[in-house]
Enzyme design. Structure first.
Site, PDB file in Angstrom:
ATOM      1  N   PRO A  36       7.658  -1.154  38.386  1.00  8.55           N
ATOM      2  CA  PRO A  36       6.478  -1.738  39.008  1.00  8.55           C
ATOM      3  C   PRO A  36       6.664  -2.117  40.483  1.00  8.55           C
ATOM      4  O   PRO A  36       7.742  -2.574  40.885  1.00  8.55           O
ATOM      5  CB  PRO A  36       6.194  -2.985  38.163  1.00  8.55           C
ATOM      6  CG  PRO A  36       7.446  -3.253  37.420  1.00  8.55           C
ATOM      7  CD  PRO A  36       8.116  -1.927  37.225  1.00  8.55           C
ATOM      8  N   ASN A  37       5.604  -1.894  41.230  1.00  5.50           N
ATOM      9  CA  ASN A  37       5.471  -2.267  42.651  1.00  5.50           C
ATOM     10  C   ASN A  37       6.273  -1.383  43.603  1.00  5.50           C
ATOM     11  O   ASN A  37       6.142  -1.520  44.817  1.00  5.50           O
ATOM     12  CB  ASN A  37       5.841  -3.753  42.866  1.00  5.50           C
ATOM     13  CG  ASN A  37       4.942  -4.681  42.079  1.00  5.50           C
ATOM     14  OD1 ASN A  37       3.719  -4.571  42.174  1.00  5.50           O
ATOM     15  ND2 ASN A  37       5.506  -5.556  41.285  1.00  5.50           N
TER      16      ASN A  37
ATOM     17  N   ARG B 214       5.459  -3.059  51.383  1.00  9.11           N
ATOM     18  CA  ARG B 214       5.777  -4.240  50.580  1.00  9.11           C
ATOM     19  C   ARG B 214       7.017  -4.965  51.125  1.00  9.11           C
ATOM     20  O   ARG B 214       8.084  -4.355  51.236  1.00  9.11           O
ATOM     21  CB  ARG B 214       6.059  -3.754  49.156  1.00  9.11           C
ATOM     22  CG  ARG B 214       6.620  -4.793  48.245  1.00  9.11           C
ATOM     23  CD  ARG B 214       7.180  -4.181  46.960  1.00  9.11           C
ATOM     24  NE  ARG B 214       7.598  -5.249  46.085  1.00  9.11           N
ATOM     25  CZ  ARG B 214       8.454  -5.107  45.080  1.00  9.11           C
ATOM     26  NH1 ARG B 214       8.967  -3.917  44.818  1.00  9.11           N
ATOM     27  NH2 ARG B 214       8.788  -6.127  44.351  1.00  9.11           N
TER      28      ARG B 214
ATOM     29  N   TYR C 239      12.742  -4.765  51.614  1.00  8.13           N
ATOM     30  CA  TYR C 239      12.820  -3.418  51.041  1.00  8.13           C
ATOM     31  C   TYR C 239      12.779  -2.289  52.075  1.00  8.13           C
ATOM     32  O   TYR C 239      12.912  -1.130  51.714  1.00  8.13           O
ATOM     33  CB  TYR C 239      11.686  -3.227  50.021  1.00  8.13           C
ATOM     34  CG  TYR C 239      11.775  -4.193  48.862  1.00  8.13           C
ATOM     35  CD1 TYR C 239      12.864  -4.178  47.998  1.00  8.13           C
ATOM     36  CD2 TYR C 239      10.776  -5.150  48.644  1.00  8.13           C
ATOM     37  CE1 TYR C 239      12.958  -5.075  46.936  1.00  8.13           C
ATOM     38  CE2 TYR C 239      10.851  -6.049  47.586  1.00  8.13           C
ATOM     39  CZ  TYR C 239      11.947  -6.002  46.743  1.00  8.13           C
ATOM     40  OH  TYR C 239      12.035  -6.892  45.700  1.00  8.13           O
TER      41      TYR C 239
ATOM     42  N   ASN D  85      15.402   2.144  38.499  1.00 10.86           N
ATOM     43  CA  ASN D  85      15.124   0.908  39.219  1.00 10.86           C
ATOM     44  C   ASN D  85      13.958   0.267  38.465  1.00 10.86           C
ATOM     45  O   ASN D  85      12.814   0.645  38.671  1.00 10.86           O
ATOM     46  CB  ASN D  85      14.744   1.180  40.679  1.00 10.86           C
ATOM     47  CG  ASN D  85      14.503  -0.126  41.423  1.00 10.86           C
ATOM     48  OD1 ASN D  85      14.376  -1.196  40.810  1.00 10.86           O
ATOM     49  ND2 ASN D  85      14.428  -0.048  42.745  1.00 10.86           N
TER      50      ASN D  85
ATOM     51  N   ALA E 118      10.886  -5.656  38.646  1.00  6.89           N
ATOM     52  CA  ALA E 118      10.989  -6.992  38.043  1.00  6.89           C
ATOM     53  C   ALA E 118      11.316  -6.940  36.552  1.00  6.89           C
ATOM     54  O   ALA E 118      11.835  -7.914  35.991  1.00  6.89           O
ATOM     55  CB  ALA E 118       9.698  -7.766  38.278  1.00  6.89           C
TER      56      ALA E 118
ATOM     57  N   HIS F  86      14.683  -8.117  34.996  1.00  3.91           N
ATOM     58  CA  HIS F  86      15.083  -9.493  34.720  1.00  3.91           C
ATOM     59  C   HIS F  86      14.595 -10.014  33.371  1.00  3.91           C
ATOM     60  O   HIS F  86      15.004 -11.084  32.953  1.00  3.91           O
ATOM     61  CB  HIS F  86      14.594 -10.394  35.868  1.00  3.91           C
ATOM     62  CG  HIS F  86      14.900  -9.810  37.219  1.00  3.91           C
ATOM     63  ND1 HIS F  86      16.190  -9.549  37.630  1.00  3.91           N
ATOM     64  CD2 HIS F  86      14.089  -9.356  38.224  1.00  3.91           C
ATOM     65  CE1 HIS F  86      16.156  -8.993  38.840  1.00  3.91           C
ATOM     66  NE2 HIS F  86      14.891  -8.863  39.215  1.00  3.91           N
TER      67      HIS F  86
ATOM     68  N   ASP G  95      16.474  -2.031  25.142  1.00  7.34           N
ATOM     69  CA  ASP G  95      16.582  -1.405  23.822  1.00  7.34           C
ATOM     70  C   ASP G  95      16.311   0.099  23.892  1.00  7.34           C
ATOM     71  O   ASP G  95      16.960   0.880  23.186  1.00  7.34           O
ATOM     72  CB  ASP G  95      15.601  -2.060  22.832  1.00  7.34           C
ATOM     73  CG  ASP G  95      16.069  -3.439  22.381  1.00  7.34           C
ATOM     74  OD1 ASP G  95      17.228  -3.801  22.644  1.00  7.34           O
ATOM     75  OD2 ASP G  95      15.250  -4.153  21.754  1.00  7.34           O
TER      76      ASP G  95
ATOM     77  N   GLU H 232      21.808   1.675  36.740  1.00  2.54           N
ATOM     78  CA  GLU H 232      20.818   0.702  37.224  1.00  2.54           C
ATOM     79  C   GLU H 232      20.851   0.676  38.749  1.00  2.54           C
ATOM     80  O   GLU H 232      21.924   0.636  39.351  1.00  2.54           O
ATOM     81  CB  GLU H 232      21.148  -0.685  36.660  1.00  2.54           C
ATOM     82  CG  GLU H 232      20.181  -1.757  37.109  1.00  2.54           C
ATOM     83  CD  GLU H 232      20.572  -3.147  36.606  1.00  2.54           C
ATOM     84  OE1 GLU H 232      21.417  -3.251  35.693  1.00  2.54           O
ATOM     85  OE2 GLU H 232      20.038  -4.119  37.161  1.00  2.54           O
TER      86      GLU H 232
ATOM     87  N   HIS I 248      18.957  -0.840  42.486  1.00  5.56           N
ATOM     88  CA  HIS I 248      18.029  -1.712  43.215  1.00  5.56           C
ATOM     89  C   HIS I 248      18.202  -1.494  44.700  1.00  5.56           C
ATOM     90  O   HIS I 248      19.337  -1.308  45.178  1.00  5.56           O
ATOM     91  CB  HIS I 248      18.309  -3.191  42.910  1.00  5.56           C
ATOM     92  CG  HIS I 248      18.225  -3.497  41.462  1.00  5.56           C
ATOM     93  ND1 HIS I 248      17.036  -3.655  40.806  1.00  5.56           N
ATOM     94  CD2 HIS I 248      19.196  -3.617  40.522  1.00  5.56           C
ATOM     95  CE1 HIS I 248      17.277  -3.867  39.523  1.00  5.56           C
ATOM     96  NE2 HIS I 248      18.582  -3.836  39.331  1.00  5.56           N
TER      97      HIS I 248
ATOM     98  N   SER J 213      17.457  -3.841  46.988  1.00  6.85           N
ATOM     99  CA  SER J 213      18.001  -5.087  47.542  1.00  6.85           C
ATOM    100  C   SER J 213      19.227  -5.518  46.743  1.00  6.85           C
ATOM    101  O   SER J 213      19.451  -5.038  45.624  1.00  6.85           O
ATOM    102  CB  SER J 213      16.925  -6.182  47.478  1.00  6.85           C
ATOM    103  OG  SER J 213      16.590  -6.469  46.126  1.00  6.85           O
TER     104      SER J 213
ATOM    105  N   ARG K 290      19.773 -13.004  46.206  1.00  6.43           N
ATOM    106  CA  ARG K 290      18.394 -13.465  46.397  1.00  6.43           C
ATOM    107  C   ARG K 290      18.124 -14.686  45.501  1.00  6.43           C
ATOM    108  O   ARG K 290      19.033 -15.463  45.260  1.00  6.43           O
ATOM    109  CB  ARG K 290      17.441 -12.295  46.104  1.00  6.43           C
ATOM    110  CG  ARG K 290      17.676 -11.106  47.054  1.00  6.43           C
ATOM    111  CD  ARG K 290      16.724  -9.957  46.751  1.00  6.43           C
ATOM    112  NE  ARG K 290      15.330 -10.353  46.929  1.00  6.43           N
ATOM    113  CZ  ARG K 290      14.292  -9.628  46.493  1.00  6.43           C
ATOM    114  NH1 ARG K 290      14.493  -8.468  45.877  1.00  6.43           N
ATOM    115  NH2 ARG K 290      13.058 -10.045  46.686  1.00  6.43           N
TER     116      ARG K 290
ATOM    117  N   ARG L 213      16.851 -13.416  39.989  1.00  3.22           N
ATOM    118  CA  ARG L 213      17.063 -11.967  40.180  1.00  3.22           C
ATOM    119  C   ARG L 213      18.507 -11.551  39.897  1.00  3.22           C
ATOM    120  O   ARG L 213      18.777 -10.367  39.704  1.00  3.22           O
ATOM    121  CB  ARG L 213      16.690 -11.556  41.604  1.00  3.22           C
ATOM    122  CG  ARG L 213      15.212 -11.555  41.843  1.00  3.22           C
ATOM    123  CD  ARG L 213      14.876 -10.943  43.196  1.00  3.22           C
ATOM    124  NE  ARG L 213      13.639 -11.509  43.690  1.00  3.22           N
ATOM    125  CZ  ARG L 213      12.427 -11.081  43.356  1.00  3.22           C
ATOM    126  NH1 ARG L 213      12.276 -10.049  42.554  1.00  3.22           N
ATOM    127  NH2 ARG L 213      11.346 -11.659  43.824  1.00  3.22           N
TER     128      ARG L 213
HETATM  129  C1  DQA Z   1      14.131  -4.501  42.949  1.00  6.70           C
HETATM  130  C2  DQA Z   1      14.609  -5.952  42.787  1.00  6.70           C
HETATM  131  C3  DQA Z   1      13.744  -6.704  41.785  1.00  6.70           C
HETATM  132  O1  DQA Z   1      14.182  -8.052  41.680  1.00  6.70           O
HETATM  133  C4  DQA Z   1      12.309  -6.708  42.240  1.00  6.70           C
HETATM  134  O2  DQA Z   1      11.485  -7.334  41.263  1.00  6.70           O
HETATM  135  C5  DQA Z   1      11.789  -5.347  42.573  1.00  6.70           C
HETATM  136  C6  DQA Z   1      12.661  -4.442  43.313  1.00  6.70           C
HETATM  137  C7  DQA Z   1      14.914  -3.767  44.067  1.00  6.70           C
HETATM  138  O3  DQA Z   1      14.843  -2.538  44.101  1.00  6.70           O
HETATM  139  O4  DQA Z   1      15.549  -4.405  44.911  1.00  6.70           O
HETATM  140  O5  DQA Z   1      10.643  -5.019  42.307  1.00  6.70           O
HETATM  141  O6  DQA Z   1      14.357  -3.804  41.734  1.00  6.70           O
END
Ligand code: DQA
Length: 142
Positions: free
Chosen positions: A10-11, A18, A23, A74, A77, A80, A87, A98, A100, A102, A107, A111
């Site tokens: 998401p996002n 953003r 980012y 990635n 959110a 977390h 699962d 995994e 990310h 950031s 942070r 997170r």
């Molecule tokens: C993220 C880090 C997450 O905490 C955050 O909610 C994101 C982006 C990252 O790529 O740094 O949406 O996954």
């Protein structure tokens, strides 16, 4: 040829506009282009997808069974708190990395906890868009 699925949660479709201080200014499309170019160089096959929906991400993980050799995820959110994604990764038994943009450990405290991490081979974070290239190289070398 090794097949690698890159899942963005998401996002991440809003990258480029953003929270640029965190980012960066690269869009997800910019990153996708670099990932595809690197996949060619590494001689691996890559699918690059994004979804804002937990259930859709889980469906994609399930569908990857028998089709992909490695998943790079990635989870945004969902990292977390999504036990359902944890699962799903465990269930399909496909090695997962995994990722990310950031450094989630530098942070807000919430997170620094990844519920996905125990199901993954390893975690890459803090290198911005370049993290995708690092993850692809790690996936190719697995
Ligand atoms: C993220 C880090 C997450 O905490 C955050 O909610 C994101 C982006 C990252 O790529 O740094 O949406 O996954």
């Amino acid at each position: 040829m090794k097949k690698i699925l890159v899942i963005n949660g998401p996002n991440l479709n809003l990258l480029g506009t953003r929270e640029k201080g965190i980012y960066g200014t690269e869009t997800l499309q910019d990153i996708a282009q670099k990932v595809i170019a690197e996949a060619e160089r590494l001689n691996v096959d890559v699918d690059f997808i994004q979804s804002n929906h937990e259930g859709e991400i889980i469906d994609k993980i399930h569908d990857a069974r028998g089709k992909f050799d490695v998943i790079i995820i990635n989870p945004g959110a969902y990292t977390h708190y999504s036990i359902a994604i944890l699962d799903a990764i465990k269930a399909v038994e496909i090695p997962a990395i995994e990722l990310h943009l950031s450094n989630i450990h530098a942070r807000e405290e919430f997170r620094s906890k990844s519920v996905i991490a125990p199901a993954c081979v390893g975690q890459i974070c803090g290198f911005g868009g370049h993290g995708y290239i690092l993850a692809l190289n790690a996936a190719a070398a697995l």
